[in-house]
Motif scaffolding. Structure first.
Motif, PDB file in Angstrom:
ATOM      1  N   PHE A   1       0.911  -1.155  -0.210  1.00 27.54           N
ATOM      2  CA  PHE A   1      -0.139  -0.122   0.181  1.00 27.54           C
ATOM      3  C   PHE A   1       0.928   1.235   0.009  1.00 27.54           C
ATOM      4  CE2 PHE A   1       0.621  -1.074   4.365  1.00 27.54           C
ATOM      5  CZ  PHE A   1       0.944  -0.201   5.181  1.00 27.54           C
ATOM      6  N   THR A   2       0.290   2.279  -0.445  1.00 26.23           N
ATOM      7  CA  THR A   2       1.032   3.587  -0.645  1.00 26.23           C
ATOM      8  C   THR A   2       0.392   4.568   0.462  1.00 26.23           C
ATOM      9  OG1 THR A   2      -0.342   4.563  -2.291  1.00 26.23           O
ATOM     10  CG2 THR A   2       1.916   3.345  -2.828  1.00 26.23           C
TER      11      THR A   2
ATOM     12  N   LEU B   1       3.779   3.991  -8.637  1.00 27.43           N
ATOM     13  CA  LEU B   1       3.570   2.671  -7.957  1.00 27.43           C
ATOM     14  C   LEU B   1       1.777   2.885  -7.741  1.00 27.43           C
ATOM     15  CD1 LEU B   1       6.228   1.916  -5.656  1.00 27.43           C
ATOM     16  CD2 LEU B   1       5.904   1.244  -7.752  1.00 27.43           C
ATOM     17  N   LEU B   2       1.024   2.988  -8.616  1.00 29.24           N
ATOM     18  CA  LEU B   2      -0.525   3.280  -8.527  1.00 29.24           C
ATOM     19  C   LEU B   2      -1.143   2.016  -7.973  1.00 29.24           C
ATOM     20  CD1 LEU B   2      -0.576   5.679 -11.551  1.00 29.24           C
ATOM     21  CD2 LEU B   2      -1.040   6.410  -9.297  1.00 29.24           C
ATOM     22  N   PRO B   3      -2.212   2.193  -7.331  1.00 24.20           N
ATOM     23  CA  PRO B   3      -2.885   0.915  -7.065  1.00 24.20           C
ATOM     24  C   PRO B   3      -3.506   0.161  -8.243  1.00 24.20           C
ATOM     25  CG  PRO B   3      -4.044   2.910  -6.513  1.00 24.20           C
ATOM     26  CD  PRO B   3      -2.934   3.454  -6.973  1.00 24.20           C
TER      27      PRO B   3
ATOM     28  N   LYS C   1      -3.958   2.867  -2.436  1.00 28.31           N
ATOM     29  CA  LYS C   1      -3.690   4.125  -2.141  1.00 28.31           C
ATOM     30  C   LYS C   1      -4.073   5.081  -0.975  1.00 28.31           C
ATOM     31  CE  LYS C   1      -2.779   8.615  -4.451  1.00 28.31           C
ATOM     32  NZ  LYS C   1      -3.301   9.482  -3.727  1.00 28.31           N
ATOM     33  N   LEU C   2      -3.420   5.093   0.100  1.00 27.44           N
ATOM     34  CA  LEU C   2      -3.956   5.674   1.425  1.00 27.44           C
ATOM     35  C   LEU C   2      -3.268   7.127   1.599  1.00 27.44           C
ATOM     36  CD1 LEU C   2      -3.356   2.378   3.679  1.00 27.44           C
ATOM     37  CD2 LEU C   2      -5.423   3.093   2.188  1.00 27.44           C
ATOM     38  N   ASP C   3      -4.022   7.783   2.261  1.00 28.34           N
ATOM     39  CA  ASP C   3      -3.475   9.127   2.803  1.00 28.34           C
ATOM     40  C   ASP C   3      -3.484   9.109   4.291  1.00 28.34           C
ATOM     41  OD1 ASP C   3      -5.841  10.567   4.186  1.00 28.34           O
ATOM     42  OD2 ASP C   3      -6.636   9.962   2.220  1.00 28.34           O
ATOM     43  N   TYR C   4      -2.459  10.297   4.850  1.00 28.62           N
ATOM     44  CA  TYR C   4      -2.113  10.395   6.361  1.00 28.62           C
ATOM     45  C   TYR C   4      -3.274  10.330   7.010  1.00 28.62           C
ATOM     46  CZ  TYR C   4       2.393  11.292   4.094  1.00 28.62           C
ATOM     47  OH  TYR C   4       3.644  11.104   3.596  1.00 28.62           O
ATOM     48  N   GLU C   5      -4.289  11.325   6.600  1.00 33.34           N
ATOM     49  CA  GLU C   5      -5.538  11.527   7.559  1.00 33.34           C
ATOM     50  C   GLU C   5      -6.413  10.039   7.726  1.00 33.34           C
ATOM     51  OE1 GLU C   5      -4.447  13.420   5.113  1.00 33.34           O
ATOM     52  OE2 GLU C   5      -3.915  15.325   6.363  1.00 33.34           O
ATOM     53  N   SER C   6      -6.446   9.297   6.753  1.00 34.31           N
ATOM     54  CA  SER C   6      -7.339   8.069   6.803  1.00 34.31           C
ATOM     55  C   SER C   6      -6.396   7.168   7.471  1.00 34.31           C
ATOM     56  CB  SER C   6      -7.565   7.694   5.353  1.00 34.31           C
ATOM     57  OG  SER C   6      -6.569   7.465   4.705  1.00 34.31           O
ATOM     58  N   VAL C   7      -4.957   7.014   7.366  1.00 35.18           N
ATOM     59  CA  VAL C   7      -4.287   6.164   7.929  1.00 35.18           C
ATOM     60  C   VAL C   7      -4.545   6.506   9.571  1.00 35.18           C
ATOM     61  CG1 VAL C   7      -1.860   5.361   8.473  1.00 35.18           C
ATOM     62  CG2 VAL C   7      -2.810   5.416   6.008  1.00 35.18           C
TER      63      VAL C   7
END
Length: 480
Positions: free
Chosen positions: A61-62, A136-138, A172-178
């Motif tokens: 995951f990214t 490195l796209l999902p 593809k994750l972002d900081y807030e959702s993680v």
């Protein structure tokens, strides 16, 4: 490095675009890619050099800002049988697409880094690669430089391996959702382990005397067709994610040192005079800094939400100036291998889509790990890379500073004469009536000068806007 960060999240309206176009001309920023570069990139995107190994079964995951599509890194975290952790870190394999000596390669050496403006970015590589085939796209199968780092139960590196492999990111994750998923317990194990491993690595950073400055970023955001400035305090997930990159960069540096050929990101220890000035600043800000307490320990005790602590953290960035790149070959290890802020040897190797040197560091590490010969194209470029990177970093830092100045001036151009609440975050040693103030609203950091007495470092102050001209890129205040 710039005294404040610019993290761009949106575009801007027409008056600002004119000033930014002028800035690009003044700084001789590269424009559109030449036709032959674009054509070569399209051909490379269609037929990359593929590795023999296949790691597409690993659910990578990214973690990136939501709008990012130039994705350099993907990770997978797991527990090891018997204790400890396994970090798999896949880095975009730019060398699978870029032919040494070709037009894309030559253009990358001219650009050196991706440049970020509020209204656009100027990429290092054509978007067919940087936002397409090499990213490195999902769901996309890509060639990658795959690091496998085995850690013990305390997070210390026991083994590092790197080789080429095909990978496929699943999400593809972002900081807030993680951060939300980890906090509320809904994150799957590989994501949840980011906190556990990141926290262990942060403890090791403290142990070795490393420094991570928790300074809020200044951010340009677009809302309802206009733009504004805001401060963004990094989330814990930002820091945990950064620790994975630091872990990999430290492993890369050690591989290169052990092999006798490499290029390191180095930072000398701050001179006594700089530390002495920082101690005087701490005293002026009424921050207790006993002589037996190391600088790194003091920094971790500070709360950036407190104005005098925030002012001191801004001053701490002065100790990080002087970073550069150190190349070596033939087994002659340079005198300086340390990055003082990391408190260990360190290399840039995790952002090859956006930074030229990382492609070369990856090749050096692959050769060192395989016990193979270093490609001639890498050796031929090594001696000149430090200067190329220094020139590119200067341009990138100038772009960052001046973009913020332009947006500040555009935002305030109709408010000259108004009075604002601010905090004094810097005062010049030899000119105590000149310094820097940080406004609460709007999120401005700018020059202040004038007044009959010393500026009160770390104190709140009413300030009057005396100048805001986007054309000359100047915002200036005076004590009210």
């Amino acid at each position: 490095m710039p005294r404040r960060h610019l993290h761009v999240t949106g575009a801007a309206e027409a008056p600002l675009r004119a000033a930014l176009r002028e800035l690009r001309t003044t700084l001789d920023v590269p424009g559109a890619f030449p036709a032959d570069v674009l054509a070569e990139a399209e051909r490379a995107a269609a037929s990359p050099r593929l590795p023999d190994r296949d790691a597409t079964d690993v659910p990578f995951f990214t973690i990136d800002p939501p709008t990012s599509v130039d994705l350099d890194q993907a990770m997978h975290l797991a527990r090891r049988e018997g204790g400890g952790f396994r970090v798999r870190y896949a880095i975009a394999d730019v060398a699978a697409y870029v032919t040494p000596g070709g037009t894309v390669d030559a253009e990358a050496h001219r650009r050196v880094t991706t440049l970020y403006f509020p209204d656009e970015k100027v990429p290092l590589h054509p978007t067919a690669l940087s936002e397409g085939a090499a990213s490195l796209l999902p769901g996309q199968t890509c060639p990658a430089v795959l690091w496998t780092l085995d850690l013990d139960e305390d997070g210390r590196t026991e083994r590092a391996d790197v080789h080429r492999a095909l990978v496929r990111s699943r999400a593809k994750l972002d900081y807030e959702s993680v951060q939300r998923a980890i906090d509320d317990g809904t994150a799957e194990e590989s994501v949840a382990l980011l906190r556990e491993i990141g926290t262990l690595r942060e403890r090791l950073e403290v142990e070795r005397g490393g420094i991570s400055l928790n300074v809020p970023e200044q951010e340009i955001v677009e809302r309802d067709g206009t733009y504004e400035l805001a401060y963004r305090a990094p989330l814990p997930a930002d820091g945990w994610n950064a620790q994975i990159s630091l872990l990999t960069g430290m492993a890369a540096a050690q591989l290169m040192i052990d092999s006798g050929t490499g290029i390191l990101r180095t930072l000398p220890t701050a001179p006594d005079g700089a530390v002495g000035r920082l101690r005087r600043t701490a005293e002026a800000l009424r921050i207790d800094w006993p002589h037996h307490v190391p600088y790194a320990q003091l920094v971790r005790s500070l709360d950036p939400r407190q104005s005098h602590h925030a002012a001191f953290l801004q001053e701490c960035t002065t100790l990080l100036r002087g970073a550069g790149y150190t190349a070596f070959s033939g087994g002659e290890i340079p005198d300086l291998t340390l990055h003082a802020a990391v408190a260990a040897p360190y290399a840039h190797c995790t952002a090859p889509l956006r930074r030229l040197v990382d492609r070369y560091a990856s090749e050096l590490c692959l050769a060192a790990c395989a016990g193979a010969g270093i490609p001639q194209w890498v050796l031929a470029a090594l001696a000149n890379l430090p200067k190329e990177m220094a020139d590119g970093a200067r341009r990138a830092n100038t772009v960052e500073r001046e973009c913020v100045d332009i947006v500040e001036a555009a935002l305030l151009k109709d408010r000259v004469g108004e009075v604002f609440d601010a905090v004094v975050v810097d005062v010049k040693d030899r000119e105590p009536t000149v310094g820097t103030v940080q406004l609460t609203d709007p999120a401005i950091v700018a020059r202040i000068e004038g007044g009959p007495a010393h500026l009160p470092l770390g104190e709140r102050l009413r300030v009057r806007l005396t100048r805001a001209d986007p054309g000359t890129v100047k915002v200036q205040f005076a004590p009210a």
